[in-house]
Design a protein around this motif. Structure first.
Motif, PDB file in Angstrom:
ATOM      1  N   ALA A  62      -0.624  -2.808  -2.453  1.00  0.00           N
ATOM      2  CA  ALA A  62      -0.875  -0.469  -1.600  1.00  0.00           C
ATOM      3  C   ALA A  62       0.790  -0.784  -1.419  1.00  0.00           C
ATOM      4  CB  ALA A  62      -1.967  -0.946  -0.255  1.00  0.00           C
ATOM      5  N   ARG A  63       0.416   0.652  -1.278  1.00  0.00           N
ATOM      6  CA  ARG A  63       1.643   1.472  -1.187  1.00  0.00           C
ATOM      7  C   ARG A  63       1.103   2.286  -0.861  1.00  0.00           C
ATOM      8  NH1 ARG A  63       6.432   2.411  -4.567  1.00  0.00           N
ATOM      9  NH2 ARG A  63       5.916   4.108  -4.374  1.00  0.00           N
ATOM     10  N   VAL A  64       1.532   2.285   0.859  1.00  0.00           N
ATOM     11  CA  VAL A  64       1.363   2.476   1.877  1.00  0.00           C
ATOM     12  C   VAL A  64       2.295   3.267   2.810  1.00  0.00           C
ATOM     13  CG1 VAL A  64      -0.622   1.354   2.351  1.00  0.00           C
ATOM     14  CG2 VAL A  64       1.383   1.173   4.119  1.00  0.00           C
ATOM     15  N   VAL A  65       2.560   4.725   3.391  1.00  0.00           N
ATOM     16  CA  VAL A  65       2.937   6.005   4.465  1.00  0.00           C
ATOM     17  C   VAL A  65       2.537   4.515   5.879  1.00  0.00           C
ATOM     18  CG1 VAL A  65       3.873   7.296   5.347  1.00  0.00           C
ATOM     19  CG2 VAL A  65       3.058   7.325   2.639  1.00  0.00           C
ATOM     20  N   LEU A  66       3.519   3.911   6.869  1.00  0.00           N
ATOM     21  CA  LEU A  66       3.134   3.894   8.303  1.00  0.00           C
ATOM     22  C   LEU A  66       3.069   4.755   8.745  1.00  0.00           C
ATOM     23  CD1 LEU A  66       5.317   0.969   7.935  1.00  0.00           C
ATOM     24  CD2 LEU A  66       3.411   0.714   7.655  1.00  0.00           C
ATOM     25  N   ALA A  67       2.181   4.682   9.903  1.00  0.00           N
ATOM     26  CA  ALA A  67       2.255   6.128  11.086  1.00  0.00           C
ATOM     27  C   ALA A  67       3.538   5.934  11.680  1.00  0.00           C
ATOM     28  CB  ALA A  67       1.794   5.722  11.703  1.00  0.00           C
ATOM     29  N   PRO A  68       4.460   6.956  12.313  1.00  0.00           N
ATOM     30  CA  PRO A  68       4.909   7.494  13.449  1.00  0.00           C
ATOM     31  C   PRO A  68       5.267   5.988  14.530  1.00  0.00           C
ATOM     32  CG  PRO A  68       4.334   8.913  11.894  1.00  0.00           C
ATOM     33  CD  PRO A  68       3.589   8.631  12.247  1.00  0.00           C
ATOM     34  N   GLY A  69       6.088   5.391  14.196  1.00  0.00           N
ATOM     35  CA  GLY A  69       6.277   3.969  15.573  1.00  0.00           C
ATOM     36  C   GLY A  69       5.751   3.130  15.310  1.00  0.00           C
ATOM     37  N   ASP A  70       4.841   2.654  13.706  1.00  0.00           N
ATOM     38  CA  ASP A  70       4.821   1.697  13.327  1.00  0.00           C
ATOM     39  C   ASP A  70       5.546   0.651  12.554  1.00  0.00           C
ATOM     40  OD1 ASP A  70       2.238   0.940  14.998  1.00  0.00           O
ATOM     41  OD2 ASP A  70       1.115   2.457  13.512  1.00  0.00           O
ATOM     42  N   ASP A  71       5.115  -0.272  12.415  1.00  0.00           N
ATOM     43  CA  ASP A  71       5.774  -1.318  10.996  1.00  0.00           C
ATOM     44  C   ASP A  71       4.595  -1.769  10.521  1.00  0.00           C
ATOM     45  OD1 ASP A  71       5.247  -3.615  12.739  1.00  0.00           O
ATOM     46  OD2 ASP A  71       7.652  -3.780  13.122  1.00  0.00           O
ATOM     47  N   ALA A  72       5.085  -2.546   9.285  1.00  0.00           N
ATOM     48  CA  ALA A  72       4.317  -3.208   8.198  1.00  0.00           C
ATOM     49  C   ALA A  72       3.698  -4.298   8.967  1.00  0.00           C
ATOM     50  CB  ALA A  72       4.848  -3.892   7.331  1.00  0.00           C
ATOM     51  N   ALA A  73       4.049  -4.860   9.972  1.00  0.00           N
ATOM     52  CA  ALA A  73       3.323  -6.134  10.428  1.00  0.00           C
ATOM     53  C   ALA A  73       1.730  -5.882  11.618  1.00  0.00           C
ATOM     54  CB  ALA A  73       4.749  -6.566  11.583  1.00  0.00           C
ATOM     55  N   ALA A  74       1.840  -4.687  11.907  1.00  0.00           N
ATOM     56  CA  ALA A  74       1.281  -3.828  12.585  1.00  0.00           C
ATOM     57  C   ALA A  74      -0.239  -3.405  12.304  1.00  0.00           C
ATOM     58  CB  ALA A  74       1.500  -2.478  13.573  1.00  0.00           C
ATOM     59  N   ILE A  75      -0.058  -2.964  10.696  1.00  0.00           N
ATOM     60  CA  ILE A  75      -1.193  -3.339   9.972  1.00  0.00           C
ATOM     61  C   ILE A  75      -1.805  -4.603  10.223  1.00  0.00           C
ATOM     62  CG2 ILE A  75      -2.477  -3.432   7.451  1.00  0.00           C
ATOM     63  CD1 ILE A  75       0.188  -1.891   6.969  1.00  0.00           C
ATOM     64  N   GLY A  76      -2.137  -6.094  10.723  1.00  0.00           N
ATOM     65  CA  GLY A  76      -2.970  -7.206  11.132  1.00  0.00           C
ATOM     66  C   GLY A  76      -3.238  -7.050  11.741  1.00  0.00           C
ATOM     67  N   ASP A  77      -2.826  -5.714  12.506  1.00  0.00           N
ATOM     68  CA  ASP A  77      -3.728  -5.980  13.797  1.00  0.00           C
ATOM     69  C   ASP A  77      -5.313  -5.692  13.623  1.00  0.00           C
ATOM     70  OD1 ASP A  77      -1.779  -7.302  15.036  1.00  0.00           O
ATOM     71  OD2 ASP A  77      -1.012  -5.165  15.844  1.00  0.00           O
ATOM     72  N   ALA A  78      -4.909  -4.745  12.579  1.00  0.00           N
ATOM     73  CA  ALA A  78      -6.157  -3.955  12.419  1.00  0.00           C
ATOM     74  C   ALA A  78      -8.069  -5.414  12.246  1.00  0.00           C
ATOM     75  CB  ALA A  78      -6.445  -3.196  11.016  1.00  0.00           C
ATOM     76  N   PHE A  79      -8.879  -4.992  12.134  1.00  0.00           N
ATOM     77  CA  PHE A  79     -10.428  -5.755  12.303  1.00  0.00           C
ATOM     78  C   PHE A  79     -10.123  -5.539  10.827  1.00  0.00           C
ATOM     79  CE2 PHE A  79     -14.306  -6.074  11.032  1.00  0.00           C
ATOM     80  CZ  PHE A  79     -15.058  -6.824  12.234  1.00  0.00           C
ATOM     81  N   GLY A  80     -11.061  -6.532  10.259  1.00  0.00           N
ATOM     82  CA  GLY A  80     -11.236  -7.443   8.512  1.00  0.00           C
ATOM     83  C   GLY A  80      -9.524  -7.526   8.501  1.00  0.00           C
ATOM     84  N   ILE A  81      -8.378  -7.027   8.754  1.00  0.00           N
ATOM     85  CA  ILE A  81      -7.138  -8.032   7.660  1.00  0.00           C
ATOM     86  C   ILE A  81      -6.584  -8.914   7.638  1.00  0.00           C
ATOM     87  CG2 ILE A  81      -4.720  -7.292   7.084  1.00  0.00           C
ATOM     88  CD1 ILE A  81      -5.687  -4.423   7.845  1.00  0.00           C
ATOM     89  N   LEU A  82      -6.255  -9.508   6.988  1.00  0.00           N
ATOM     90  CA  LEU A  82      -6.062 -11.620   7.399  1.00  0.00           C
ATOM     91  C   LEU A  82      -5.030 -11.905   7.239  1.00  0.00           C
ATOM     92  CD1 LEU A  82      -8.774 -12.739   5.036  1.00  0.00           C
ATOM     93  CD2 LEU A  82      -9.085 -12.763   7.228  1.00  0.00           C
ATOM     94  N   GLU A  83      -3.860 -10.914   6.797  1.00  0.00           N
ATOM     95  CA  GLU A  83      -2.651 -11.013   6.533  1.00  0.00           C
ATOM     96  C   GLU A  83      -2.012  -9.765   5.622  1.00  0.00           C
ATOM     97  OE1 GLU A  83      -1.489 -14.932   3.812  1.00  0.00           O
ATOM     98  OE2 GLU A  83      -3.392 -15.884   4.067  1.00  0.00           O
ATOM     99  N   VAL A  84      -0.344  -9.805   5.970  1.00  0.00           N
ATOM    100  CA  VAL A  84       0.034  -9.244   5.662  1.00  0.00           C
ATOM    101  C   VAL A  84       1.340  -9.124   5.289  1.00  0.00           C
ATOM    102  CG1 VAL A  84       0.932  -6.159   5.948  1.00  0.00           C
ATOM    103  CG2 VAL A  84      -1.630  -7.104   7.090  1.00  0.00           C
ATOM    104  N   GLU A  85       2.192  -9.198   3.946  1.00  0.00           N
ATOM    105  CA  GLU A  85       3.437  -9.279   3.575  1.00  0.00           C
ATOM    106  C   GLU A  85       4.098  -7.780   3.409  1.00  0.00           C
ATOM    107  OE1 GLU A  85       5.385 -11.793  -0.081  1.00  0.00           O
ATOM    108  OE2 GLU A  85       3.608 -12.662   1.604  1.00  0.00           O
ATOM    109  N   VAL A  86       5.232  -7.852   3.767  1.00  0.00           N
ATOM    110  CA  VAL A  86       6.043  -6.615   2.948  1.00  0.00           C
ATOM    111  C   VAL A  86       6.895  -7.232   1.743  1.00  0.00           C
ATOM    112  CG1 VAL A  86       8.020  -4.613   3.751  1.00  0.00           C
ATOM    113  CG2 VAL A  86       6.187  -5.982   5.562  1.00  0.00           C
ATOM    114  N   ASP A  87       6.846  -6.475   0.553  1.00  0.00           N
ATOM    115  CA  ASP A  87       7.440  -6.529  -0.235  1.00  0.00           C
ATOM    116  C   ASP A  87       8.965  -6.240  -0.300  1.00  0.00           C
ATOM    117  OD1 ASP A  87       7.891  -6.692  -2.940  1.00  0.00           O
ATOM    118  OD2 ASP A  87       6.699  -5.554  -3.881  1.00  0.00           O
ATOM    119  N   ALA A  88       9.534  -6.918  -0.349  1.00  0.00           N
ATOM    120  CA  ALA A  88      11.118  -6.564  -0.153  1.00  0.00           C
ATOM    121  C   ALA A  88      11.933  -5.421  -1.396  1.00  0.00           C
ATOM    122  CB  ALA A  88      11.694  -7.481   0.181  1.00  0.00           C
TER     123      ALA A  88
END
Length: 88
Positions: A62-88
């Motif tokens: 996915a290509r996403v725009v993060l909410a202000p003040g958040d980073d991609a690792a915070a996506i993993g805190d959401a319900f139902g999300i198992l893993e998140v890896e940032v594409d360098a």
């Protein structure tokens, strides 16, 4: 004057409930939409899936725009999300 936020590419593994409305990509998008760390989803491509008894494990890019003040690792805190890896 507003500043446009950068688009972040991520690989995500998440659970989509069986019986979710719409198709597999729509179910995955709903799970991502519920992640507070994401301001909006630019693109979403399902790259794989594995059904289980109650859910479907979905891999996506996915290509996403993060909410202000958040980073991609915070996506993993959401319900139902198992893993998140940032594409360098």
């Amino acid at each position: 004057m507003s500043m446009e936020l950068a688009v972040t590419r991520v690989a995500v593994r998440l659970w989509v409930p069986r019986g979710a409305a719409g198709d597999l990509a729509g179910g995955a998008q709903q799970v991502l939409d519920d992640a507070q760390a994401i301001d909006r989803i630019e693109t979403l491509d399902v790259t794989g899936f594995r059904p289980t008894a109650t859910d479907i494990r979905v891999d996506l890019d996915a290509r996403v725009v993060l909410a202000p003040g958040d980073d991609a690792a915070a996506i993993g805190d959401a319900f139902g999300i198992l893993e998140v890896e940032v594409d360098a």
